[in-house]
Design a protein around this motif. Structure first.
Motif, PDB file in Angstrom:
ATOM      1  N   PHE A  67      47.380  48.197  31.975  1.00 28.02           N
ATOM      2  CA  PHE A  67      47.555  49.624  31.685  1.00 28.02           C
ATOM      3  C   PHE A  67      46.427  50.460  32.268  1.00 28.02           C
ATOM      4  N   ARG A  68      46.831  51.654  32.733  1.00 29.14           N
ATOM      5  CA  ARG A  68      45.876  52.715  33.038  1.00 29.14           C
ATOM      6  C   ARG A  68      46.632  54.041  33.172  1.00 29.14           C
ATOM      7  N   VAL A  96      47.713  46.330  24.634  1.00 28.48           N
ATOM      8  CA  VAL A  96      47.567  47.159  25.821  1.00 28.48           C
ATOM      9  C   VAL A  96      46.215  46.834  26.440  1.00 28.48           C
ATOM     10  N   VAL A  97      46.238  46.261  27.636  1.00 30.37           N
ATOM     11  CA  VAL A  97      44.996  45.862  28.313  1.00 30.37           C
ATOM     12  C   VAL A  97      44.645  46.978  29.287  1.00 30.37           C
ATOM     13  N   ALA A 113      42.406  38.763  31.605  1.00 30.78           N
ATOM     14  CA  ALA A 113      41.508  39.152  30.511  1.00 30.78           C
ATOM     15  C   ALA A 113      42.255  39.179  29.189  1.00 30.78           C
ATOM     16  N   GLY A 114      43.445  39.761  29.182  1.00 29.54           N
ATOM     17  CA  GLY A 114      44.230  39.803  27.959  1.00 29.54           C
ATOM     18  C   GLY A 114      44.566  38.414  27.451  1.00 29.54           C
ATOM     19  N   PHE A 115      44.920  37.528  28.362  1.00 27.43           N
ATOM     20  CA  PHE A 115      45.233  36.153  27.981  1.00 27.43           C
ATOM     21  C   PHE A 115      44.044  35.485  27.295  1.00 27.43           C
ATOM     22  N   LEU A 116      42.866  35.627  27.880  1.00 29.28           N
ATOM     23  CA  LEU A 116      41.676  34.986  27.302  1.00 29.28           C
ATOM     24  C   LEU A 116      41.361  35.537  25.911  1.00 29.28           C
ATOM     25  N   THR A 275      47.422  47.064  19.679  1.00 30.30           N
ATOM     26  CA  THR A 275      45.995  46.843  19.906  1.00 30.30           C
ATOM     27  C   THR A 275      45.654  47.216  21.342  1.00 30.30           C
ATOM     28  N   VAL A 276      44.669  48.098  21.504  1.00 34.39           N
ATOM     29  CA  VAL A 276      44.215  48.503  22.829  1.00 34.39           C
ATOM     30  C   VAL A 276      42.893  47.798  23.129  1.00 34.39           C
ATOM     31  N   LEU A 277      42.886  47.023  24.207  1.00 35.30           N
ATOM     32  CA  LEU A 277      41.672  46.366  24.674  1.00 35.30           C
ATOM     33  C   LEU A 277      41.163  47.131  25.892  1.00 35.30           C
ATOM     34  N   ASN A 278      40.032  47.800  25.752  1.00 33.88           N
ATOM     35  CA  ASN A 278      39.430  48.506  26.882  1.00 33.88           C
ATOM     36  C   ASN A 278      38.576  47.525  27.669  1.00 33.88           C
TER      37      ASN A 278
END
Length: 293
Positions: A67-68, A96-97, A113-116, A275-278
């Motif tokens: 996402f961006r 949301v990565v 990154a999201g997977f990890l 969940t948003v992962l920045n």
């Protein structure tokens, strides 16, 4: 006479005090109009979206959305996917990565990154574009035990129809993604990362499976939210990017990903937890100078 009057007054005072206490207790126990909405929303949340409500033997799905700058599309994506997956009884959560750094968009690295971040809490995951919404209920988001399950097959995707296409929506179990060392981290800008990933799948001896019993076509199997005029894709090729990104990458993947989590936010969109992962990605400019053009 005075004593009788005092007794009557005390009794009246006691009755009034008791009445006031009862009214206060009832007022606190009964919800107001706004409380009613909150209770209904709270009940809907726990009934529909809590992973704990499902049979613990059901496999849990993590939706990873690279996402961006697509918040308007996310507002449609979250409630649509919640309704769609609820029908199938799939325990899921949306992640949301979000790429937080200044570099060009890197879809594959965001998925890595999201997977990890989620691998230890879920059984399988979907790499899922935010602008592609499934419409046909026969598109089953089931556990891909045999191999990668491509939901948005070329026969049904609104735009891409070549046989090796595996973009859009792809489901994998965690063990297979580790076996493949994830996706290449060399793809800054738009395109080709999923084509390289298809070669990884082939090299590993895995087979890509696709949805069955789909009677709809390219116009009505998915809703494509992408507006190419509003959001022009970054297709620029600079330095030696054109040549380098058309080769099988045997050097980068999950094991070489360099990233950090700048922040984590919990949102609710129409009652759907998100969940948003920045994520801050790091670029080795000696290896991929095209992370900035």
């Amino acid at each position: 006479m005075v004593k009788y009057t005092q007794v009557v007054l005390l009794r009246l005072f006691a009755i009034c005090l008791f009445t006031v206490i009862v009214v206060i207790l009832l007022s606190g126990g009964l919800p107001t109009g706004s409380d009613t909405c909150q209770c209904e929303e709270h009940e809907r949340f726990h009934k529909t979206f809590r992973l704990e409500q499902y049979d613990q033997n059901r496999k849990k799905l993590a939706l990873l959305v690279p996402f961006r700058d697509r918040f308007d599309e996310l507002l449609q994506f979250a409630p649509h996917m919640a309704t769609f997956l609820e029908k199938q009884g799939v325990p899921f959560h949306i992640f949301v990565v979000n790429q937080n750094d200044r570099y060009r968009f890197n879809r594959a690295s965001l998925i890595n990154a999201g997977f990890l971040e989620v691998r230890d809490r879920f059984d399988y995951f979907a790499m899922h574009d935010v602008d592609l919404l499934p419409l046909n209920d026969n598109l089953r988001y089931e556990y891909p035990d045999k191999g990668p399950l491509h939901i948005s097959g070329p026969e049904y995707h609104p735009k891409y129809h070549y046989s090796n296409f595996i973009g859009g929506i792809l489901l994998l179990k965690m063990e297979h993604y580790v076996q493949l060392n994830g996706m290449s981290n060399r793809y800054w800008g738009w395109g080709l990362e999923d084509d390289e990933f298809f070669v990884r799948i082939q090299d590993a001896g895995l087979k890509v499976y696709r949805s069955k019993n789909i009677t709809t076509g390219t116009d009505n199997t998915f809703l494509n939210l992408h507006d190419r005029l509003k959001r022009k894709r970054d297709t620029t090729k600079c330095f030696n990017q054109y040549e380098s990104t058309r080769k099988r990458d045997r050097n980068t993947g999950l094991k070489t990903l360099n990233y950090s989590i700048a922040g984590r936010r919990e949102l609710t969109i129409d009652g759907v937890p998100v969940t948003v992962l920045n994520v801050d990605l790091f670029c080795d400019k000696a290896d991929t100078p095209w992370c900035e053009c």
